[in-house]
Design an enzyme around this catalytic site. Sequence first.
Site, PDB file in Angstrom:
ATOM      1  N   PRO A   1       0.827  -1.212   0.000  1.00 51.67           N
ATOM      2  CA  PRO A   1       0.000   0.000   0.000  1.00 51.67           C
ATOM      3  C   PRO A   1       0.860   1.259   0.000  1.00 51.67           C
ATOM      4  O   PRO A   1       2.035   1.220   0.384  1.00 51.67           O
ATOM      5  CB  PRO A   1      -0.807  -0.127   1.304  1.00 51.67           C
ATOM      6  CG  PRO A   1      -0.747  -1.575   1.664  1.00 51.67           C
ATOM      7  CD  PRO A   1       0.570  -2.077   1.166  1.00 51.67           C
TER       8      PRO A   1
ATOM      9  N   GLY B   1       2.698   4.539   1.136  1.00 52.21           N
ATOM     10  CA  GLY B   1       3.174   5.034   2.415  1.00 52.21           C
ATOM     11  C   GLY B   1       3.801   4.010   3.320  1.00 52.21           C
ATOM     12  O   GLY B   1       4.136   4.319   4.467  1.00 52.21           O
TER      13      GLY B   1
ATOM     14  N   GLY C   1       6.725   2.622   2.938  1.00 46.86           N
ATOM     15  CA  GLY C   1       8.175   2.774   3.023  1.00 46.86           C
ATOM     16  C   GLY C   1       8.966   2.073   1.950  1.00 46.86           C
ATOM     17  O   GLY C   1      10.119   1.705   2.187  1.00 46.86           O
ATOM     18  N   LYS C   2       8.400   1.899   0.779  1.00 43.34           N
ATOM     19  CA  LYS C   2       9.116   1.185  -0.291  1.00 43.34           C
ATOM     20  C   LYS C   2      10.349   1.967  -0.756  1.00 43.34           C
ATOM     21  O   LYS C   2      11.432   1.404  -0.898  1.00 43.34           O
ATOM     22  CB  LYS C   2       8.163   0.924  -1.455  1.00 43.34           C
ATOM     23  CG  LYS C   2       6.979   0.028  -1.093  1.00 43.34           C
ATOM     24  CD  LYS C   2       6.076  -0.230  -2.270  1.00 43.34           C
ATOM     25  CE  LYS C   2       5.243   0.978  -2.633  1.00 43.34           C
ATOM     26  NZ  LYS C   2       4.255   1.335  -1.592  1.00 43.34           N
ATOM     27  N   THR C   3      10.186   3.251  -0.985  1.00 46.33           N
ATOM     28  CA  THR C   3      11.329   4.077  -1.409  1.00 46.33           C
ATOM     29  C   THR C   3      12.356   4.180  -0.297  1.00 46.33           C
ATOM     30  O   THR C   3      13.568   4.136  -0.553  1.00 46.33           O
ATOM     31  CB  THR C   3      10.839   5.479  -1.806  1.00 46.33           C
ATOM     32  OG1 THR C   3       9.844   5.361  -2.821  1.00 46.33           O
ATOM     33  CG2 THR C   3      11.987   6.325  -2.322  1.00 46.33           C
TER      34      THR C   3
ATOM     35  N   GLU D   1     -24.211  10.841  17.069  1.00 44.55           N
ATOM     36  CA  GLU D   1     -22.932  10.266  17.494  1.00 44.55           C
ATOM     37  C   GLU D   1     -23.104   9.372  18.720  1.00 44.55           C
ATOM     38  O   GLU D   1     -22.442   8.331  18.830  1.00 44.55           O
ATOM     39  CB  GLU D   1     -21.921  11.387  17.777  1.00 44.55           C
ATOM     40  CG  GLU D   1     -21.572  12.245  16.571  1.00 44.55           C
ATOM     41  CD  GLU D   1     -21.066  11.422  15.396  1.00 44.55           C
ATOM     42  OE1 GLU D   1     -20.466  10.356  15.620  1.00 44.55           O
ATOM     43  OE2 GLU D   1     -21.279  11.844  14.246  1.00 44.55           O
TER      44      GLU D   1
ATOM     45  N   HIS E   1     -24.157   5.834  17.810  1.00 45.50           N
ATOM     46  CA  HIS E   1     -23.025   4.959  17.503  1.00 45.50           C
ATOM     47  C   HIS E   1     -22.313   4.523  18.784  1.00 45.50           C
ATOM     48  O   HIS E   1     -21.967   3.344  18.956  1.00 45.50           O
ATOM     49  CB  HIS E   1     -22.021   5.692  16.604  1.00 45.50           C
ATOM     50  CG  HIS E   1     -22.533   5.999  15.235  1.00 45.50           C
ATOM     51  ND1 HIS E   1     -23.035   5.036  14.385  1.00 45.50           N
ATOM     52  CD2 HIS E   1     -22.596   7.175  14.550  1.00 45.50           C
ATOM     53  CE1 HIS E   1     -23.393   5.605  13.241  1.00 45.50           C
ATOM     54  NE2 HIS E   1     -23.148   6.900  13.320  1.00 45.50           N
TER      55      HIS E   1
END
EC number: 3.4.24.-
Length: 630
Positions: free
Chosen positions: A204, A206, A208-210, A426, A429
């Site tokens: 996915p 973001g 951290g592949k780079t 809210e 929920h």
Amino acid sequence: MNNNPNRRGSLIGPLFIYFILAMLIFMSISQLNTSNITEISYTDLVNLINQDTIISLQIDTSGLIQAKAKNGQLFQVYAPTLLMDQAYVRALANDGIKVEYIQNTGASWWVTMLIYMLPLIILMFFWFWMFRRSGTGEGIPGANYRRNPARRYDSKRNKITFNDVAGIDEVKEELEDIVNFLKDPKNFSALGAKMPKGVLLSGPPGTGKTLVARAVAGEADVPFYFMSGSDFVELFVGVGAARVRDLFKEAKENSPAIIFIDELDAVGRQRGTGLGGGHDEREQTLNALLVEMDGFDPREGIVVMAATNRPDILDKALLRPGRFDKKIFLDVPDLRAREEIIKIHLRGKRIADDIDVKSLAQSTPGFVGADLENMVNEAALLAARDNRDHITNDDFQEAIERVIVGPARKSRKITPKEKKVITYHELGHAVLGYLLPYADPVHKITIVPRGQAALGYTMQLPSEDRFLITEPEIKDKIVGMLGGRAAEEIVFNEITTGAGNDLKRATELVREMVAQLGMSEKIGPIAWGEEEGEIFLGREITRMKNFSQETAKEIDSEIKNFILSSYEKAKNLLSENRKRLDLLAIYLYNKENISGKEFKKMMEMDIEELNDYVLKDKDVKETNLFVSYA
């Protein structure tokens, strides 16, 4: 004599500009010379002569006649020269009109042609100049086809190592062999081992592949060539293939080195999709990449690393053994990994002593490395905005909410009746999140508008990372999604558009349960899905259902029944706890925020104790909320 071609090329620009200025001046002068001349007919000229208005005539052999009036006005007419016979000219001369013959040299024809050709000449000079500049790395984008756009990162500057990467121990182990090979390729060659030519990092966005690729280069202390897949494809056919060859050539000259191609799917998509033909520029670039990865010897010390979010659409020839041999998947980090990643991003930052990193990791399920980095940086910015010398836990909690739903929109004006509806929505929920046994715990309730659409939200976070979800958990999740609409109907006897997104998500989840997960007794344990066609032709165009219309009706009927039964369950639970719901609404309406711990404590109180807790709070001033929506 300076024979530097770049020096000669730099002179073309000024000369080109001077040429354009000269032509513009020439055209301006020509325009000024002709702006005072009036075009008339031959009959009008004769009338002016008869009226004794004309004092001189200039007759061109091409048929152009220019006449000058007594007031200085100039007239121009084109007429055959035979109309100006000798007898007529002598008569004019006798009347005192000066007649002059001019021999046409053809200069006006060349000037006219030059004026018409000037735009084309300027365009040709412009392109010639830009292409000459492109050879030195300048010029317009797309024309700079001779330049290799790959960026080289020196591993000695801004060095990144495995110590800067956390939460992916298995990935580090897989890449250790690559690092050792780049450090000492002879050791592998002596054993007859061949290192993989390519490493494909997928996962996915973001995750951290780079960063991992740069860490490998930093560990091995080798040059790192970075290039995006879209950089290969440019304006002209053949540019991408040439850039591929130049990239590998430069890497070989500086081996050992790492070539990293980000967003590989931009150039490595499957061929033969019917769009663009076999000579499509992208396919030519892909062919060149395949040839280069086949052509270099792994003993040269070149490792190709690539990253993509969509490995499923890559060409199969690119993934075969001998090219991208090693495939590594980087998943969304789990609790332990998030904790380690947060610790790395907290380096060099002043934080309060009571910061619990594990608690922060538990509050960020589903966050990838980029989200966690953004969260820590956002918290630091909040502390700096308040001129504090350290980051507090409140800063981190606010930063988490900013990453999830955006910053608070304090300027948005909510009417009192809308605020009441949002409050009950809210709490619908939240109360169901506490009452349902398989629901995720409530972390926070707020009615402060955030982001573009959120008028309020209830944050429910799992207590631990889960990889499997049971059927009861999914059913409770669906009931909880419908709690907001159920509370609106119970209290105000009408519904609003605020539950639109809840209904959409609940319906999608029920459809997945019924049609794909086999969690319906009526439909049975069968995966009724859709066969997806070619991605490049458009999913919706070629998508085919693998079930009949009759089955589709049964699926839709089952989905409807499941939604209705879940909605009834939500309304029944909230109706049974109506008094508690009203007291919580008074508290939330006035406080606007309730933490998960406080909400749990209030839910554990009996009604009398809760009534005292709410009404005795100094911030509670408005108590008449639920008598009527109108």
